[in-house]
Design a protein around this motif. Structure first.
Motif, PDB file in Angstrom:
ATOM      1  N   TYR A  59      -2.421  -1.758  10.127  1.00  0.00           N
ATOM      2  CA  TYR A  59      -2.205  -1.564   8.969  1.00  0.00           C
ATOM      3  C   TYR A  59      -0.821  -2.592   8.489  1.00  0.00           C
ATOM      4  O   TYR A  59      -0.021  -2.774   9.339  1.00  0.00           O
ATOM      5  CB  TYR A  59      -1.842  -0.275   8.209  1.00  0.00           C
ATOM      6  CG  TYR A  59      -0.841   0.423   8.773  1.00  0.00           C
ATOM      7  CD1 TYR A  59       0.458   0.530   8.162  1.00  0.00           C
ATOM      8  CD2 TYR A  59      -1.024   1.514   9.684  1.00  0.00           C
ATOM      9  CE1 TYR A  59       1.522   1.248   8.673  1.00  0.00           C
ATOM     10  CE2 TYR A  59       0.250   2.188  10.470  1.00  0.00           C
ATOM     11  CZ  TYR A  59       1.166   2.147   9.674  1.00  0.00           C
ATOM     12  OH  TYR A  59       2.511   3.013  10.142  1.00  0.00           O
ATOM     13  N   ARG A 105      -5.853  -2.551   7.232  1.00  0.00           N
ATOM     14  CA  ARG A 105      -5.432  -1.736   6.031  1.00  0.00           C
ATOM     15  C   ARG A 105      -4.279  -2.377   5.559  1.00  0.00           C
ATOM     16  O   ARG A 105      -3.274  -2.868   6.143  1.00  0.00           O
ATOM     17  CB  ARG A 105      -5.541  -0.406   6.310  1.00  0.00           C
ATOM     18  CG  ARG A 105      -6.854   0.310   6.814  1.00  0.00           C
ATOM     19  CD  ARG A 105      -6.892   1.567   7.037  1.00  0.00           C
ATOM     20  NE  ARG A 105      -5.657   2.123   7.806  1.00  0.00           N
ATOM     21  CZ  ARG A 105      -5.687   2.137   9.213  1.00  0.00           C
ATOM     22  NH1 ARG A 105      -6.926   1.893   9.717  1.00  0.00           N
ATOM     23  NH2 ARG A 105      -4.906   3.090   9.629  1.00  0.00           N
ATOM     24  N   TYR A 120      -1.320  -1.666   2.750  1.00  0.00           N
ATOM     25  CA  TYR A 120      -0.894  -0.439   1.848  1.00  0.00           C
ATOM     26  C   TYR A 120       0.015  -0.843   0.960  1.00  0.00           C
ATOM     27  O   TYR A 120       0.916  -1.585   1.308  1.00  0.00           O
ATOM     28  CB  TYR A 120      -0.339   0.599   2.774  1.00  0.00           C
ATOM     29  CG  TYR A 120      -1.108   1.475   3.772  1.00  0.00           C
ATOM     30  CD1 TYR A 120      -2.516   1.418   3.756  1.00  0.00           C
ATOM     31  CD2 TYR A 120      -0.525   2.189   4.745  1.00  0.00           C
ATOM     32  CE1 TYR A 120      -3.101   2.034   4.659  1.00  0.00           C
ATOM     33  CE2 TYR A 120      -1.215   2.925   5.869  1.00  0.00           C
ATOM     34  CZ  TYR A 120      -2.759   2.742   5.497  1.00  0.00           C
ATOM     35  OH  TYR A 120      -3.426   3.460   6.469  1.00  0.00           O
ATOM     36  N   CYS A 162      -9.072  -2.451   2.465  1.00  0.00           N
ATOM     37  CA  CYS A 162      -9.448  -2.345   3.704  1.00  0.00           C
ATOM     38  C   CYS A 162     -10.370  -3.710   4.123  1.00  0.00           C
ATOM     39  O   CYS A 162     -11.302  -4.123   3.011  1.00  0.00           O
ATOM     40  CB  CYS A 162     -10.207  -1.364   4.051  1.00  0.00           C
ATOM     41  SG  CYS A 162      -9.388   0.273   3.730  1.00  0.00           S
TER      42      CYS A 162
END
Length: 146
Positions: free
Chosen positions: A30, A84, A86, A102
């Motif tokens: 991520y 991912r 964020y 995603c």
């Protein structure tokens, strides 16, 4: 002259390091990306950061969201198959929220450089919002999902 070398070494070690860009925090699966209004994801929100506990809670809620979604579908989502992005904010109520984008595991590094937006793309792309303050997710959108 002997006293100059330690000072030179200290100054060089502090100034010669390559700092991480302010808006990005990279992990293998991520990336935390600083919110910018141009993303138009949240209204009346301010950028914020995430700590390790919040990331852990975020991942737990994300797993729960996918588990619930998978109950009603024949093709199942496995979070390990996705990178991912964020984007954390503080909303106008003072609550911490995160938009999660995603993407199918990317073979290139473009996903680390900024938000990847696609039109359709099928189940290779999905996103949702998580309100960490309420431990709830909402607006789960699977691209191409009918």
């Amino acid at each position: 002259m002997k006293n100059v070398f330690p000072l030179f070494f200290l100054i060089c070690s502090l100034s010669c390091t390559t700092p991480k860009p302010v808006n990005y925090d990279y992990q293998e699966s991520y990336m935390i990306i600083g919110y910018q209004e141009k993303y138009n994801i949240f209204k009346n929100s301010k950028p914020t950061e995430l700590n390790e506990q919040e990331i852990s809670n975020l991942n737990r809620i994300l797993e729960d969201a996918l588990s619930q979604y998978n109950l009603s579908k024949t093709s199942k989502f496995d979070l390990n198959d996705y990178k991912r992005q964020y984007v954390p904010v503080i909303n106008d109520l003072g609550e911490k929220e995160v938009w999660i984008n995603c993407l199918c595991n990317q073979n290139n590094e473009n996903w680390k450089n900024g938000i990847i937006l696609v039109e359709d793309g099928g189940s290779c792309y999905f996103n949702l919002k998580i309100n960490l303050s309420k431990s709830k997710y909402y607006d789960l959108i699977i691209n191409g999902d009918a």
